[in-house]
Design an enzyme around this catalytic site. Structure first.
Site, PDB file in Angstrom:
ATOM      1  N   LYS A 167       0.918  -1.160  -0.244  1.00  0.00           N
ATOM      2  CA  LYS A 167      -0.096   0.092   0.065  1.00  0.00           C
ATOM      3  C   LYS A 167       0.771   1.276   0.018  1.00  0.00           C
ATOM      4  O   LYS A 167       0.868   1.988  -0.825  1.00  0.00           O
ATOM      5  CB  LYS A 167      -0.986  -0.134   1.309  1.00  0.00           C
ATOM      6  CG  LYS A 167      -1.990  -1.156   1.239  1.00  0.00           C
ATOM      7  CD  LYS A 167      -2.833  -1.119   2.521  1.00  0.00           C
ATOM      8  CE  LYS A 167      -3.884  -2.118   2.491  1.00  0.00           C
ATOM      9  NZ  LYS A 167      -4.729  -1.843   3.635  1.00  0.00           N
ATOM     10  N   ASP A 179       8.187 -25.197  -5.190  1.00  0.00           N
ATOM     11  CA  ASP A 179       9.105 -24.592  -4.487  1.00  0.00           C
ATOM     12  C   ASP A 179      10.730 -25.264  -4.266  1.00  0.00           C
ATOM     13  O   ASP A 179      11.579 -24.762  -4.529  1.00  0.00           O
ATOM     14  CB  ASP A 179       8.556 -24.229  -2.996  1.00  0.00           C
ATOM     15  CG  ASP A 179       9.546 -23.245  -2.175  1.00  0.00           C
ATOM     16  OD1 ASP A 179       9.903 -22.185  -2.843  1.00  0.00           O
ATOM     17  OD2 ASP A 179       9.903 -23.747  -1.000  1.00  0.00           O
ATOM     18  N   LYS A 211      14.555 -24.561  -5.543  1.00  0.00           N
ATOM     19  CA  LYS A 211      15.941 -24.672  -4.856  1.00  0.00           C
ATOM     20  C   LYS A 211      16.752 -25.620  -5.238  1.00  0.00           C
ATOM     21  O   LYS A 211      18.033 -25.338  -5.175  1.00  0.00           O
ATOM     22  CB  LYS A 211      15.143 -24.964  -3.338  1.00  0.00           C
ATOM     23  CG  LYS A 211      14.483 -24.018  -2.653  1.00  0.00           C
ATOM     24  CD  LYS A 211      13.777 -24.666  -1.205  1.00  0.00           C
ATOM     25  CE  LYS A 211      13.070 -23.433  -0.662  1.00  0.00           C
ATOM     26  NZ  LYS A 211      12.506 -24.099   0.723  1.00  0.00           N
TER      27      LYS A 211
END
Length: 821
Positions: A510, A681, A685
């Site tokens: 924001k 993921d 890696k």
């Protein structure tokens, strides 16, 4: 006898003048064994120059400025004197201003201000100041007497920067003081007169010189220069916030620093003191009890600091004369410098290579075209025959100098200096150093001046600690934890490692905030939330680059795929990067290499230890093995802390979906557990690890045997996914049962062998290092040519905000240590 000089800020107004009087009483006992030299009131000389310019242009507005100047002096006198004493000096002050007005009117009429006229006009600044101060001090009990320096200092007729006739001047000074014993003369600084009585000036800053001339003539015990800073500082405090006072300097060091921009003392001041071995003290009118700086025969510098100080000045233009016609030809330099001298062009710095192909030199801005024309005339034949090229002009340059008498005894000073600048992408255009090694001077682009000064200041430990300026995007769980860790350990970092981590920029989805003053590590949330600047990635990076702070580090705590696209731009601008974001290092192999290459070329850090194994030393261990010449043949790893916990907890006695649900509620998985269980993921890696091991691997090269069916992967929501996962419980129960029958355990393992990568669920027996893996621990087993019988094993927590943030924190500190040199 002591000679005291008080600068323009010291006599700026009535209040400050009374502070000067208190100094005379408290520091010198008010006795008449000293002389006082004063400058014009702060800003007055500039006002007189401005009036002269207006008058010479035929602008009647000079009269308005003149009235303001009159009022300022009369108001000051009125504040300092009682009615009786004020009346005594009003006529003299009025005469001063009437004469000044007449001279300015003459300039206005002829529309020309010669150097001779300007010297006379400028003299009224010091004359008004000294006259008022003498009257004020006399009223308050001091035996003060106004003394116009034109009656005792004799010069030539070089208006604007006159040369002193010391033989005549010394006799006049000695004669005056012999006849006026017990009197405290309040002397006009800056001004003098030629043998015929015409008013001259000694150059801007000449009030210091006036005091030194008088001190030299009287063989004074000490020359005290009172100003508005606590002595001569290690650098310009306006540019280097952490500059501090140098307690002792040698005459030579002070001369070098003053020549190269240290404005506390005027360069010619030192020569009379040096010749007569008169100590000089630089003191602060507004902090009179502070010891200040003492200038004498020796610097008494602390032995652990190889440089005493650094200074700089901008407004420099570099000119280069080059060509084959210069090589091996005697007298070329003599012709060059003679041509410049005839045009009264002062050369600030000279640099010439041993090849003699080129000579470059620096002059003040505004003199470059006159210099170029002089050279063109002198070398007209050589230029026509193309043996000498046209003069190259490089404007908007600054000269920076580091100074110390002890550099000669500290090897590696120059190497450290230029490597520090190179690390931050500051290009050195020219270098000059004498064999005495008292001064190393170099020319850089003016836009880099402030940054260079701060870098050098920190690098040579002239500061108590080095600032690491952090710009952070992503202040959620990892980012917030990292800031808390920085806050908790800031004191120990400063005291033990001499590192100060400053939050300069923060951004979330924001808001964003960038401030050079730094953001509080305790109130950062409130400060960021109150920021009115809407978060914008490109704007954040642009501002970070434009600020151009030394020792900058960019932290990307997100999983955002857009931010890594800007990594190369950030590194190219000499900003280091630390990130747990795996997207850049697992993207196309070409991009991975480009980022590492840019970081190496720019001599900045690109650190991503937390890409794999959170805070575990996984990447650094592989890097060290490769650097030492070892070859990694095989990697086996459990690389997901969340998946590790799930399979370490799961057994045939528990439903797989229940274990996943439990891990999700504990915050061990992503909000959508599929991000962990899909294996994507882990694919990133193992791709990164294979690359670090020296293999060219793309993500698509990694064979992934998933553990979820299509129904789970394609479920529309997390709730739907959990329903579909429950339908797979029987499948996982059978896998667990089979593993149990084989006295084994299920582990989700990534493997790299000679560049071939795969991921899948495996059953390991009690001989496997993965067998006893517990909790959310990760494990990496490394087999190399050296470690081929008993592989290296790295094991520990592989997930969690605390360990990931700690890994990022450690890399920031490692960069700080590098910046410290």
């Amino acid at each position: 006898m002591k000679v005291l000089k008080f600068g323009g800020t010291s006599v700026k107004n009535a209040e400050n003048i009374l502070k000067v009087k208190e100094i005379l009483v408290n520091q010198y006992n008010g006795k008449g064994d000293y002389a006082v030299v004063v400058s014009a009131m702060s800003g007055v000389t500039d006002e007189l120059i401005q009036m002269s310019k207006l008058a010479s242009k035929g602008d009647i507005a000079y009269q308005v400025n003149l009235e303001k100047l009159k009022d300022r002096h009369f108001e000051t006198a009125k504040s300092l004197l009682n009615k009786s004493d004020l009346k005594k000096i009003e006529n003299e002050l009025s005469l001063f201003h009437e004469t000044l007005g007449n001279v300015l009117k003459g300039v206005f009429l002829v529309m020309e201000a010669s150097n001779r006229s300007l010297d006379y006009i400028l003299s009224f600044g010091e004359r008004n100041s000294a006259f008022i101060i003498a009257a004020a001090f006399k009223q308050r009990g001091l035996k003060a007497k106004y003394l116009d320096a034109r009656s005792i200092i004799v010069t030539d007729k070089k208006f604007g920067n006159a040369k002193v006739d010391f033989k005549t001047t010394d006799k006049k000074i000695q004669g005056y003081f012999k006849e006026n014993k017990g009197i405290v003369p309040i002397i006009t600084g800056f001004i003098a007169a030629d043998k015929g009585g015409l008013t001259t000036t000694l150059g801007r800053g000449g009030s210091d010189y006036t005091a030194a001339i008088i001190a030299g003539a009287l063989k004074a015990d000490q020359l005290d220069i009172w100003t508005d800073v606590d002595g001569l500082l290690t650098s310009n405090p306006k540019l280097v916030k952490k500059a501090f006072t140098v307690p002792y300097l040698s005459y030579k060091e002070a001369m070098e620093l003053s020549h190269f921009g240290a404005k506390v003392i005027y360069p010619p001041t030192i020569q009379p003191a040096l010749q007569k071995h008169i100590p000089i003290k630089i003191l602060n009118t507004f902090n009179p009890t502070f010891e200040g700086t003492r200038i004498g025969n020796e610097s008494k510098q602390q032995s652990d600091k190889p440089i005493t100080g650094l200074s700089s000045f901008s407004g420099v233009v570099l000119l280069t004369l080059q060509g084959p016609g210069l090589v091996g030809i005697p007298g070329i330099a003599a012709r060059l410098f003679k041509a410049l001298a005839e045009k009264e062009i002062n050369i600030i710095l000279i640099s010439q290579g041993s090849s003699e192909y080129s000579i470059c030199f620096a002059v003040k801005e505004g003199e470059q075209y006159k210099a170029k024309q002089a050279i063109k005339s002198e070398f007209e034949k050589e230029i026509k025959e193309k043996n000498v090229a046209e003069v190259l002009i490089e404007p908007q340059m600054s000269i920076v100098a580091i100074v110390s008498e002890k550099m000669k005894n500290h090897p590696g000073v120059a190497g450290k200096l230029f490597s520090t600048l190179g690390r931050e992408g500051i290009n050195v255009v020219a270098i000059a150093q004498g064999s005495s090694e008292l001064n190393i001077s170099f020319v850089i682009d003016t836009k880099d001046e402030e940054k260079a000064l701060n870098l050098i200041h920190d690098s040579f430990f002239l500061s108590e600690y080095v600032d690491v300026n952090v710009f952070m995007i992503g202040v959620g769980l990892i980012g917030g934890t990292l800031i808390n860790q920085i806050n908790s350990h800031s004191d120990s970092l400063k005291s033990t490692h001499k590192i100060n981590i400053k939050l300069i920029g923060l951004a979330n989805t924001k808001n964003m905030l960038i401030t050079q003053d730094g953001i509080s590590t305790t109130a950062w949330k409130e400060t960021l939330n109150e920021s009115i600047e809407v978060s914008d990635l490109n704007s954040f990076v642009s501002q970070m680059i434009d600020i151009d702070l030394p020792n900058s580090v960019f932290i990307d705590n997100t999983a955002n795929s857009e931010i890594p696209k800007l990594y190369n731009q950030i590194l190219s601008n000499n900003i280091s990067i630390v990130t747990p974001n795996k997207i850049a290092t697992s993207s196309k192999y070409e991009n991975y290499l480009k980022l590492k290459s840019t970081a190496a070329k720019k001599k900045v850090s690109f650190l991503y230890e937390t890409n794999v194994g959170a805070g575990l030393p996984v990447i650094s261990t592989i890097e060290n093995l490769v650097l030492s010449g070892d070859r990694i043949t095989k990697l086996e790893a459990v690389l997901s802390g969340s998946v590790s916990y799930i399979f370490n907890t799961f057994s045939a006695k528990r439903k797989f979906s229940d274990v996943v649900f439990e891990a999700k509620n504990m915050g061990l998985t992503e909000p959508d557990p599929r991000e962990d269980l899909s294996g994507e993921d882990v694919r990133r890696k193992i791709t990164i690890l294979a690359r670090e091991a020296g293999y060219k691997v793309e993500m698509n090269d990694v064979k992934l045997k998933g553990i979820l069916n299509k129904a789970c992967l394609n479920a529309k929501s997390v709730a739907d996914f959990m329903t579909e996962l429950a339908a797979m419980d029987n499948h996982f129960e059978k896998l667990a049962g089979k593993a149990n029958e084989e006295n084994g355990k299920l582990r989700f393992i990534a493997t790299m062998e000679n560049g071939k990568c795969s991921i899948g669920l495996k059953t390991v027996d009690s001989e496997s290092p993965f067998f006893n893996l517990g909790g959310s621990d990760n494990m990496l087993v490394i087999t190399t040519e050296r470690y081929n019988i008993r592989p290296l094993v790295i094991k520990g927590p592989g997930a969690g905000a605390d360990v990931t943030a700690a890994g990022v924190f450690a890399e920031i500190v490692s960069i700080g240590n590098k910046y410290r040199g």
